[in-house]
Scaffold this motif. Structure first.
Motif, PDB file in Angstrom:
ATOM      1  N   ILE A   1       7.281   5.010  72.861  1.00  0.00           N
ATOM      2  CA  ILE A   1       6.921   5.499  71.527  1.00  0.00           C
ATOM      3  C   ILE A   1       8.163   5.529  70.646  1.00  0.00           C
ATOM      4  CG2 ILE A   1       5.923   7.416  70.217  1.00  0.00           C
ATOM      5  CD1 ILE A   1       3.941   6.149  72.173  1.00  0.00           C
ATOM      6  N   ARG A   2       8.071   4.843  69.507  1.00  0.00           N
ATOM      7  CA  ARG A   2       9.121   4.881  68.490  1.00  0.00           C
ATOM      8  C   ARG A   2       8.631   5.772  67.353  1.00  0.00           C
ATOM      9  NH1 ARG A   2       7.966  -0.638  68.705  1.00  0.00           N
ATOM     10  NH2 ARG A   2       7.281  -0.461  66.557  1.00  0.00           N
ATOM     11  N   PRO A   3       9.539   6.275  66.530  1.00  0.00           N
ATOM     12  CA  PRO A   3       9.116   7.119  65.406  1.00  0.00           C
ATOM     13  C   PRO A   3       8.115   6.437  64.469  1.00  0.00           C
ATOM     14  CG  PRO A   3      11.467   7.372  65.753  1.00  0.00           C
ATOM     15  CD  PRO A   3      11.009   6.247  66.659  1.00  0.00           C
ATOM     16  N   ASP A   4       8.293   5.133  64.181  1.00  0.00           N
ATOM     17  CA  ASP A   4       7.362   4.471  63.267  1.00  0.00           C
ATOM     18  C   ASP A   4       5.966   4.375  63.876  1.00  0.00           C
ATOM     19  OD1 ASP A   4       8.537   2.558  65.076  1.00  0.00           O
ATOM     20  OD2 ASP A   4       7.787   0.927  63.824  1.00  0.00           O
ATOM     21  N   LEU A   5       5.869   4.101  65.177  1.00  0.00           N
ATOM     22  CA  LEU A   5       4.557   4.079  65.840  1.00  0.00           C
ATOM     23  C   LEU A   5       3.916   5.463  65.819  1.00  0.00           C
ATOM     24  CD1 LEU A   5       5.056   1.858  69.019  1.00  0.00           C
ATOM     25  CD2 LEU A   5       3.585   1.387  67.076  1.00  0.00           C
ATOM     26  N   ALA A   6       4.717   6.463  66.075  1.00  0.00           N
ATOM     27  CA  ALA A   6       4.195   7.833  66.077  1.00  0.00           C
ATOM     28  C   ALA A   6       3.644   8.204  64.699  1.00  0.00           C
ATOM     29  CB  ALA A   6       5.293   8.808  66.499  1.00  0.00           C
ATOM     30  N   ARG A   7       4.380   7.872  63.647  1.00  0.00           N
ATOM     31  CA  ARG A   7       3.899   8.185  62.305  1.00  0.00           C
ATOM     32  C   ARG A   7       2.651   7.386  61.953  1.00  0.00           C
ATOM     33  NH1 ARG A   7       9.510   8.806  61.588  1.00  0.00           N
ATOM     34  NH2 ARG A   7       9.785   6.608  61.066  1.00  0.00           N
ATOM     35  N   GLU A   8       2.587   6.126  62.370  1.00  0.00           N
ATOM     36  CA  GLU A   8       1.394   5.304  62.120  1.00  0.00           C
ATOM     37  C   GLU A   8       0.168   5.944  62.755  1.00  0.00           C
ATOM     38  OE1 GLU A   8      -0.876   1.750  61.042  1.00  0.00           O
ATOM     39  OE2 GLU A   8       0.878   2.751  60.247  1.00  0.00           O
ATOM     40  N   VAL A   9       0.316   6.398  63.989  1.00  0.00           N
ATOM     41  CA  VAL A   9      -0.808   7.024  64.690  1.00  0.00           C
ATOM     42  C   VAL A   9      -1.203   8.341  64.025  1.00  0.00           C
ATOM     43  CG1 VAL A   9      -1.448   8.191  66.848  1.00  0.00           C
ATOM     44  CG2 VAL A   9      -0.427   5.925  66.921  1.00  0.00           C
ATOM     45  N   LEU A  10      -0.229   9.157  63.684  1.00  0.00           N
ATOM     46  CA  LEU A  10      -0.553  10.473  63.127  1.00  0.00           C
ATOM     47  C   LEU A  10      -1.158  10.399  61.731  1.00  0.00           C
ATOM     48  CD1 LEU A  10       2.446  12.597  64.427  1.00  0.00           C
ATOM     49  CD2 LEU A  10       0.080  12.569  65.256  1.00  0.00           C
ATOM     50  N   THR A  11      -0.946   9.302  61.007  1.00  0.00           N
ATOM     51  CA  THR A  11      -1.562   9.177  59.686  1.00  0.00           C
ATOM     52  C   THR A  11      -2.827   8.319  59.742  1.00  0.00           C
ATOM     53  OG1 THR A  11      -0.078   7.348  59.134  1.00  0.00           O
ATOM     54  CG2 THR A  11       0.589   9.539  58.401  1.00  0.00           C
ATOM     55  N   GLY A  12      -2.704   7.073  60.140  1.00  0.00           N
ATOM     56  CA  GLY A  12      -3.840   6.153  60.118  1.00  0.00           C
ATOM     57  C   GLY A  12      -4.901   6.408  61.173  1.00  0.00           C
ATOM     58  N   TYR A  13      -4.551   7.109  62.223  1.00  0.00           N
ATOM     59  CA  TYR A  13      -5.487   7.336  63.322  1.00  0.00           C
ATOM     60  C   TYR A  13      -5.858   8.819  63.465  1.00  0.00           C
ATOM     61  CZ  TYR A  13      -4.837   2.512  64.608  1.00  0.00           C
ATOM     62  OH  TYR A  13      -4.837   1.149  64.584  1.00  0.00           O
ATOM     63  N   SER A  14      -5.669   9.572  62.421  1.00  0.00           N
ATOM     64  CA  SER A  14      -5.989  11.004  62.469  1.00  0.00           C
ATOM     65  C   SER A  14      -7.501  11.220  62.399  1.00  0.00           C
ATOM     66  CB  SER A  14      -5.320  11.732  61.295  1.00  0.00           C
ATOM     67  OG  SER A  14      -5.952  11.363  60.077  1.00  0.00           O
ATOM     68  N   GLN A  15      -7.920  12.388  62.805  1.00  0.00           N
ATOM     69  CA  GLN A  15      -9.336  12.755  62.714  1.00  0.00           C
ATOM     70  C   GLN A  15      -9.807  12.695  61.266  1.00  0.00           C
ATOM     71  OE1 GLN A  15     -10.286  16.588  64.408  1.00  0.00           O
ATOM     72  NE2 GLN A  15     -12.377  16.546  63.637  1.00  0.00           N
ATOM     73  N   GLU A  16      -8.974  13.152  60.338  1.00  0.00           N
ATOM     74  CA  GLU A  16      -9.342  13.148  58.927  1.00  0.00           C
ATOM     75  C   GLU A  16      -9.503  11.721  58.402  1.00  0.00           C
ATOM     76  OE1 GLU A  16      -6.671  14.828  60.223  1.00  0.00           O
ATOM     77  OE2 GLU A  16      -7.613  16.805  60.233  1.00  0.00           O
ATOM     78  N   ALA A  17      -8.607  10.817  58.811  1.00  0.00           N
ATOM     79  CA  ALA A  17      -8.703   9.422  58.362  1.00  0.00           C
ATOM     80  C   ALA A  17     -10.003   8.794  58.854  1.00  0.00           C
ATOM     81  CB  ALA A  17      -7.500   8.620  58.861  1.00  0.00           C
ATOM     82  N   PHE A  18     -10.358   9.051  60.101  1.00  0.00           N
ATOM     83  CA  PHE A  18     -11.612   8.488  60.618  1.00  0.00           C
ATOM     84  C   PHE A  18     -12.828   9.172  60.003  1.00  0.00           C
ATOM     85  CE2 PHE A  18      -8.979   6.403  63.807  1.00  0.00           C
ATOM     86  CZ  PHE A  18      -9.571   5.149  63.800  1.00  0.00           C
ATOM     87  N   ALA A  19     -12.742  10.454  59.705  1.00  0.00           N
ATOM     88  CA  ALA A  19     -13.868  11.134  59.048  1.00  0.00           C
ATOM     89  C   ALA A  19     -14.150  10.501  57.690  1.00  0.00           C
ATOM     90  CB  ALA A  19     -13.582  12.628  58.900  1.00  0.00           C
ATOM     91  N   ARG A  20     -13.090  10.157  56.943  1.00  0.00           N
ATOM     92  CA  ARG A  20     -13.277   9.501  55.643  1.00  0.00           C
ATOM     93  C   ARG A  20     -13.955   8.139  55.822  1.00  0.00           C
ATOM     94  NH1 ARG A  20      -8.250  11.674  54.838  1.00  0.00           N
ATOM     95  NH2 ARG A  20      -7.181   9.713  55.311  1.00  0.00           N
ATOM     96  N   ARG A  21     -13.504   7.370  56.816  1.00  0.00           N
ATOM     97  CA  ARG A  21     -14.093   6.042  57.025  1.00  0.00           C
ATOM     98  C   ARG A  21     -15.526   6.138  57.547  1.00  0.00           C
ATOM     99  NH1 ARG A  21      -8.705   4.931  58.747  1.00  0.00           N
ATOM    100  NH2 ARG A  21      -9.215   4.544  60.914  1.00  0.00           N
ATOM    101  N   LEU A  22     -15.790   7.114  58.398  1.00  0.00           N
ATOM    102  CA  LEU A  22     -17.161   7.308  58.894  1.00  0.00           C
ATOM    103  C   LEU A  22     -18.112   7.697  57.766  1.00  0.00           C
ATOM    104  CD1 LEU A  22     -16.210   9.003  62.228  1.00  0.00           C
ATOM    105  CD2 LEU A  22     -17.907   7.178  62.094  1.00  0.00           C
ATOM    106  N   ALA A  23     -17.609   8.352  56.730  1.00  0.00           N
ATOM    107  CA  ALA A  23     -18.437   8.774  55.596  1.00  0.00           C
ATOM    108  C   ALA A  23     -18.592   7.679  54.544  1.00  0.00           C
ATOM    109  CB  ALA A  23     -17.831  10.024  54.948  1.00  0.00           C
TER     110      ALA A  23
END
Length: 189
Positions: free
Chosen positions: A37-59
């Motif tokens: 895990i690198r910092p950029d991968l960690a930030r990508e996951v925590l933003t683009g793959y968050s529960q909130e991000a998926f809730a927006r796309r599911l809606a």
């Protein structure tokens, strides 16, 4: 190969965001963080793959999620998410592609948890994603796959997708070449 009978596929709903986010994170890290895990991968996951991000796309009414679940438990009533596909309509590909008409749709993600790969679940999800795009009057379904993911590229080619060019997936200062694959949908060819 078709998915095992213990797997069912249904449309996703907004309240599925937690499990979709966690499964997406797991598959993303299994694919892109093989070296750690690198910092950029960690930030990508925590933003683009968050529960909130998926809730927006599911809606989002332009987006369809198809969830593959395994039923377990004494009564077979516990659902466990093992894979999903995300399709968005009215999204043209980043390269020029001859489209047979209608809108274009993107297969944004097709993620299968590693223990369930090679069991026909991805194939079933892909066919359902094509059907969902076709129902939205899409003339073609396209996707971008990391050019280093030979398994994914072979999977899509085996299902009739053809390479249409390359693009880049960029997050932070890193660039990843992706292959754009496209398939004309039945009935609109």
């Amino acid at each position: 190969m078709t998915a095992p009978k213990t797997i069912t596929i249904r449309r996703g709903r907004e309240n599925d965001a937690l499990c979709v986010a966690v499964l997406a994170t797991q598959v993303f890290l299994d694919t892109y963080a093989e070296g750690g895990i690198r910092p950029d991968l960690a930030r990508e996951v925590l933003t683009g793959y968050s529960q909130e991000a998926f809730a927006r796309r599911l809606a989002d009414p332009a987006t369809t999620f198809l969830l593959a679940e395994r039923f377990v438990g004494e009564k077979g009533n516990e659902r466990h998410l093992v894979a999903f596909a995300e399709v968005t309509v009215n999204r043209p590909p980043p390269v020029d592609v001859e489209s047979p008409g209608g809108a274009d749709a993107e297969l944004v993600r097709l993620y299968v948890q590693r223990p369930f790969q090679g069991k026909g679940i991805g194939t079933d999800l892909l066919h359902r994603a094509e059907q969902a795009a076709s129902e939205q009057d899409a003339g073609a379904l396209w996707l971008s796959a990391w050019s280093g993911n030979r398994t994914a590229l072979a999977f899509y080619r085996a299902h009739g997708y053809r390479a249409a060019g390359t693009s880049e997936y960029v997050f932070e200062d890193r660039r990843y070449e992706t292959t754009i694959l496209v398939k004309a949908l039945p009935g609109l060819e």
